[in-house]
Design a protein around this motif. Structure first.
Motif, mmCIF file in Angstrom:
data_model
loop_
_atom_site.group_PDB
_atom_site.id
_atom_site.type_symbol
_atom_site.label_atom_id
_atom_site.label_comp_id
_atom_site.label_asym_id
_atom_site.label_seq_id
_atom_site.Cartn_x
_atom_site.Cartn_y
_atom_site.Cartn_z
ATOM 1 N N ALA A 169 0.822 -1.217 0.000
ATOM 2 C CA ALA A 169 0.000 0.000 0.000
ATOM 3 C C ALA A 169 0.854 1.265 0.000
ATOM 4 C CB ALA A 169 -0.928 0.006 1.216
ATOM 5 N N GLU A 170 2.121 1.146 0.403
ATOM 6 C CA GLU A 170 3.021 2.300 0.433
ATOM 7 C C GLU A 170 3.763 2.485 -0.883
ATOM 8 O OE1 GLU A 170 2.881 4.252 2.862
ATOM 9 O OE2 GLU A 170 2.055 3.053 4.514
ATOM 10 N N GLY A 171 3.583 1.545 -1.815
ATOM 11 C CA GLY A 171 4.229 1.675 -3.116
ATOM 12 C C GLY A 171 5.688 1.253 -3.144
ATOM 13 N N LEU A 172 6.149 0.558 -2.111
ATOM 14 C CA LEU A 172 7.540 0.117 -2.083
ATOM 15 C C LEU A 172 7.730 -1.142 -2.917
ATOM 16 C CD1 LEU A 172 7.663 2.052 0.419
ATOM 17 C CD2 LEU A 172 9.403 0.493 1.326
ATOM 18 N N ARG A 173 8.871 -1.218 -3.567
ATOM 19 C CA ARG A 173 9.282 -2.466 -4.198
ATOM 20 C C ARG A 173 10.105 -3.264 -3.177
ATOM 21 N NH1 ARG A 173 11.913 -1.201 -10.029
ATOM 22 N NH2 ARG A 173 12.773 0.639 -8.989
ATOM 23 N N VAL A 174 9.798 -4.531 -3.044
ATOM 24 C CA VAL A 174 10.532 -5.406 -2.125
ATOM 25 C C VAL A 174 10.866 -6.697 -2.856
ATOM 26 C CG1 VAL A 174 10.501 -6.668 0.061
ATOM 27 C CG2 VAL A 174 9.312 -4.461 -0.119
ATOM 28 N N GLY A 175 12.128 -7.068 -2.840
ATOM 29 C CA GLY A 175 12.540 -8.288 -3.516
ATOM 30 C C GLY A 175 13.738 -8.925 -2.844
ATOM 31 N N PHE A 219 20.782 -4.701 -11.721
ATOM 32 C CA PHE A 219 19.694 -5.006 -12.654
ATOM 33 C C PHE A 219 18.342 -4.794 -11.983
ATOM 34 C CE2 PHE A 219 16.580 -8.004 -14.388
ATOM 35 C CZ PHE A 219 16.581 -7.643 -15.722
ATOM 36 N N ALA A 220 18.177 -5.327 -10.777
ATOM 37 C CA ALA A 220 16.898 -5.198 -10.069
ATOM 38 C C ALA A 220 16.571 -3.737 -9.779
ATOM 39 C CB ALA A 220 16.933 -6.007 -8.779
ATOM 40 N N LEU A 221 17.566 -2.974 -9.346
ATOM 41 C CA LEU A 221 17.327 -1.580 -8.995
ATOM 42 C C LEU A 221 17.046 -0.706 -10.214
ATOM 43 C CD1 LEU A 221 20.077 -0.876 -6.293
ATOM 44 C CD2 LEU A 221 17.677 -1.470 -5.934
ATOM 45 N N SER A 222 17.573 -1.086 -11.344
ATOM 46 C CA SER A 222 17.474 -0.230 -12.523
ATOM 47 C C SER A 222 16.277 -0.556 -13.415
ATOM 48 C CB SER A 222 18.763 -0.325 -13.353
ATOM 49 O OG SER A 222 18.995 -1.660 -13.785
ATOM 50 N N ARG A 223 15.426 -1.491 -12.978
ATOM 51 C CA ARG A 223 14.212 -1.765 -13.755
ATOM 52 C C ARG A 223 13.257 -0.563 -13.661
ATOM 53 N NH1 ARG A 223 15.867 -3.748 -17.235
ATOM 54 N NH2 ARG A 223 17.779 -3.075 -16.195
ATOM 55 N N PRO A 224 12.356 -0.416 -14.629
ATOM 56 C CA PRO A 224 11.344 0.650 -14.546
ATOM 57 C C PRO A 224 10.521 0.525 -13.266
ATOM 58 C CG PRO A 224 11.354 -0.356 -16.731
ATOM 59 C CD PRO A 224 12.243 -1.199 -15.875
ATOM 60 N N ALA A 225 9.936 1.616 -12.829
ATOM 61 C CA ALA A 225 9.252 1.667 -11.533
ATOM 62 C C ALA A 225 8.131 0.645 -11.392
ATOM 63 C CB ALA A 225 8.701 3.075 -11.294
ATOM 64 N N HIS A 226 7.558 0.199 -12.523
ATOM 65 C CA HIS A 226 6.455 -0.755 -12.433
ATOM 66 C C HIS A 226 6.933 -2.212 -12.406
ATOM 67 C CE1 HIS A 226 7.330 -0.886 -16.727
ATOM 68 N NE2 HIS A 226 6.605 -1.989 -16.823
ATOM 69 N N VAL A 227 8.258 -2.419 -12.423
ATOM 70 C CA VAL A 227 8.823 -3.772 -12.455
ATOM 71 C C VAL A 227 9.537 -4.061 -11.140
ATOM 72 C CG1 VAL A 227 10.437 -5.339 -13.609
ATOM 73 C CG2 VAL A 227 9.128 -3.676 -14.964
ATOM 74 N N ASN A 228 9.147 -5.144 -10.488
ATOM 75 C CA ASN A 228 9.775 -5.539 -9.231
ATOM 76 C C ASN A 228 10.319 -6.961 -9.361
ATOM 77 O OD1 ASN A 228 10.515 -5.515 -6.451
ATOM 78 N ND2 ASN A 228 8.661 -6.666 -5.947
ATOM 79 N N ILE A 229 11.629 -7.122 -9.182
ATOM 80 C CA ILE A 229 12.232 -8.462 -9.143
ATOM 81 C C ILE A 229 11.964 -9.006 -7.744
ATOM 82 C CG2 ILE A 229 14.323 -9.821 -9.459
ATOM 83 C CD1 ILE A 229 13.391 -8.328 -11.979
ATOM 84 N N ALA A 230 10.893 -9.765 -7.613
ATOM 85 C CA ALA A 230 10.392 -10.150 -6.294
ATOM 86 C C ALA A 230 11.214 -11.243 -5.629
ATOM 87 C CB ALA A 230 8.927 -10.604 -6.404
ATOM 88 N N ASP A 231 11.748 -12.177 -6.431
ATOM 89 C CA ASP A 231 12.426 -13.322 -5.822
ATOM 90 C C ASP A 231 13.267 -14.011 -6.890
ATOM 91 O OD1 ASP A 231 12.906 -14.996 -3.567
ATOM 92 O OD2 ASP A 231 11.572 -16.512 -4.415
ATOM 93 N N LEU A 232 14.585 -13.914 -6.752
ATOM 94 C CA LEU A 232 15.497 -14.427 -7.763
ATOM 95 C C LEU A 232 16.480 -15.408 -7.132
ATOM 96 C CD1 LEU A 232 16.739 -14.288 -10.639
ATOM 97 C CD2 LEU A 232 18.081 -12.343 -9.837
ATOM 98 N N VAL A 233 16.577 -16.608 -7.689
ATOM 99 C CA VAL A 233 17.554 -17.614 -7.254
ATOM 100 C C VAL A 233 18.640 -17.702 -8.311
ATOM 101 C CG1 VAL A 233 17.943 -20.046 -6.726
ATOM 102 C CG2 VAL A 233 15.846 -18.927 -5.945
ATOM 103 N N VAL A 234 19.902 -17.666 -7.902
ATOM 104 C CA VAL A 234 21.014 -17.737 -8.844
ATOM 105 C C VAL A 234 22.091 -18.671 -8.298
ATOM 106 C CG1 VAL A 234 22.017 -15.627 -7.850
ATOM 107 C CG2 VAL A 234 22.764 -16.411 -10.102
ATOM 108 N N MET A 235 22.577 -19.563 -9.156
ATOM 109 C CA MET A 235 23.636 -20.503 -8.784
ATOM 110 C C MET A 235 24.711 -20.499 -9.870
ATOM 111 S SD MET A 235 21.494 -23.919 -7.765
ATOM 112 C CE MET A 235 19.983 -23.879 -6.782
#
Length: 249
Positions: A169-175, A219-235
């Motif tokens: 509701a506060e408009g924050l992106r969290v990932g 990459f996650a921070l530089s996405r457009p404001a409407h895009v949120n990388i919510a959960d990324l797994v990398v190996m």
């Protein structure tokens, strides 16, 4: 990028690599950690683009005091990288050291909560707040002798989801970014300074590097404001799970 980024655990590994990369991209950095001499080196390298804070995320009052003392030029924090975290020991639960358990829960879980809570007023007020939590594949599966460390990273995974829901509701992106095997000081800390044992963790294959994760954070921070990388797994390519790694010996 015109952002003020607060990074915990910035004295080494992923945190330091992220501070350097984001500064290169134009962000102002608040670099936090316990090792003052490492922060001084970062300050010497980045100059006025960085403000350093020396405190332990486990100490709630120290966290609150450090955030309250941020100078005016850096007070409008709009980005938080919850990177501080550690593993201590690799024992079965019946042989585990309760001091190790306390350290992992206090740093990985309570530290994340303390820092996030202290910065939420600024993140919300910015109108473009972004929180990235650095988790682990240990928060997605449990492996032998991982017990409390895995539990702490499962808690980070749960908190990442909960923060995203509560702050929607506060408009924050969290990932979250959840790395597998990354060659940093992680294993040296887990094995309590046993460098020879720590080195074996990364032998026989090409692990991820701190810079690889820093690039994903950018990459996650530089996405457009409407895009949120919510959960990324990398190996690393050689890793299939916490217990399966293809090694060329």
């Amino acid at each position: 990028m015109d952002r003020i980024v607060f990074i915990t655990g910035a004295t080494s590994g992923i945190g330091r690599a992220t501070a350097l990369l984001l500064a290169e991209k134009g962000c102002r950095i608040i670099a936090c950690g316990r090792r003052e001499e490492r922060l001084a080196e970062l300050k010497e390298k980045l100059g006025d683009q960085v403000h350093t804070l020396t405190f332990d995320v486990r100490d709630r009052k120290a966290v609150e005091a450090a955030v309250a003392a941020i100078p005016d030029r850096f007070t409008a924090v709009d980005t938080l990288i919850n990177n501080a975290g550690n593993a201590h020991g690799l024992d079965p639960i019946q042989d585990g050291d309760p001091d190790d358990w306390d350290a992992m829960i206090d740093i990985n879980v309570k530290g994340l909560l303390y820092v996030t809570r202290a910065l939420l007023p600024s993140l919300i007020a910015s109108g473009r707040g972004h929180i990235l939590n650095i988790g682990s594949t240990a928060g997605k599966e449990v492996y032998p002798r991982g017990n409390v460390y895995c539990a702490s990273k499962h808690a980070v995974d749960a908190l990442n989801q909960a923060l995203r829901i509560d702050l929607n509701a506060e408009g924050l992106r969290v990932g979250a970014i959840n790395p597998g095997l990354v060659e940093t000081e992680f294993s040296k800390v887990r094995f309590k300074g046993d460098e020879a044992r720590a080195e074996t963790v990364y032998q026989g294959y090409e692990p991820l590097r701190a810079g690889d994760i820093a690039e994903l954070i950018w990459f996650a921070l530089s996405r457009p404001a409407h895009v949120n990388i919510a959960d990324l797994v990398v190996m690393p390519t050689a890793q299939a799970s916490s217990t399966q790694v293809r090694k060329e010996l």
